[in-house]
Scaffold this motif. Structure first.
Motif, PDB file in Angstrom:
ATOM      1  N   UNK A 168     -27.122 -32.887  89.953  1.00  6.17           N
ATOM      2  CA  UNK A 168     -27.278 -32.320  88.745  1.00  6.17           C
ATOM      3  C   UNK A 168     -25.881 -32.577  87.518  1.00  6.17           C
ATOM      4  N   UNK A 169     -26.519 -32.731  86.016  1.00  7.63           N
ATOM      5  CA  UNK A 169     -25.490 -31.834  85.367  1.00  7.63           C
ATOM      6  C   UNK A 169     -25.349 -30.630  84.963  1.00  7.63           C
ATOM      7  N   UNK A 170     -24.278 -30.191  84.566  1.00  6.67           N
ATOM      8  CA  UNK A 170     -23.856 -28.990  83.990  1.00  6.67           C
ATOM      9  C   UNK A 170     -24.727 -27.604  82.999  1.00  6.67           C
ATOM     10  N   UNK A 171     -26.139 -28.565  82.517  1.00  8.56           N
ATOM     11  CA  UNK A 171     -27.182 -28.175  81.741  1.00  8.56           C
ATOM     12  C   UNK A 171     -27.875 -27.912  82.902  1.00  8.56           C
ATOM     13  N   UNK A 172     -28.134 -27.827  84.143  1.00  7.46           N
ATOM     14  CA  UNK A 172     -29.098 -28.672  85.397  1.00  7.46           C
ATOM     15  C   UNK A 172     -30.351 -29.005  85.491  1.00  7.46           C
ATOM     16  N   UNK A 173     -29.537 -30.253  84.288  1.00  6.66           N
ATOM     17  CA  UNK A 173     -30.742 -31.691  84.392  1.00  6.66           C
ATOM     18  C   UNK A 173     -30.138 -32.404  85.863  1.00  6.66           C
ATOM     19  N   UNK A 174     -31.655 -32.570  86.262  1.00  4.51           N
ATOM     20  CA  UNK A 174     -31.263 -33.686  87.057  1.00  4.51           C
ATOM     21  C   UNK A 174     -30.927 -35.132  87.185  1.00  4.51           C
ATOM     22  N   UNK A 175     -29.331 -35.747  87.882  1.00  2.00           N
ATOM     23  CA  UNK A 175     -28.939 -37.208  87.180  1.00  2.00           C
ATOM     24  C   UNK A 175     -29.081 -37.663  87.753  1.00  2.00           C
TER      25      UNK A 175
END
Length: 87
Positions: free
Chosen positions: A23-30
């Motif tokens: 996950x990115x620092x913004x919480x988005x699943x990568x």
């Protein structure tokens, strides 16, 4: 396989299965793979009547190599893989 002279294994297979979520620092699943599979064969050199301490050093080196190979395979899967599903 094994070395008939020593009776010890000289070829090993490492198998690891992992659930991976990035996950990115913004919480988005990568990236997500609930069934990441790693499998590789390794050859061990034969030292004949080598000391036990030498065998332990070899074991530490082997674990380090397996860890690096696992990480390399995982990074390749992430870079080559499909994007994560939309949430």
């Amino acid at each position: 396989s094994f070395d008939p002279a020593t009776g010890r294994a000289n070829r090993f297979r490492a198998i690891m299965d992992a659930s991976v979520t990035l996950t990115g620092l913004d919480g988005k699943l990568l990236y997500r793979n609930d069934a990441f599979h790693f499998e590789e064969y390794y050859e061990q050199e034969s030292y004949g009547n080598a000391a036990q301490s030498r065998a332990l050093q070899e074991e530490t080196v082997a674990y380090d190599k397996i860890a690096r190979d696992f990480a390399r395979a995982l990074v390749s899967a992430i870079l080559e893989g499909e994007p994560a599903p939309k949430e």
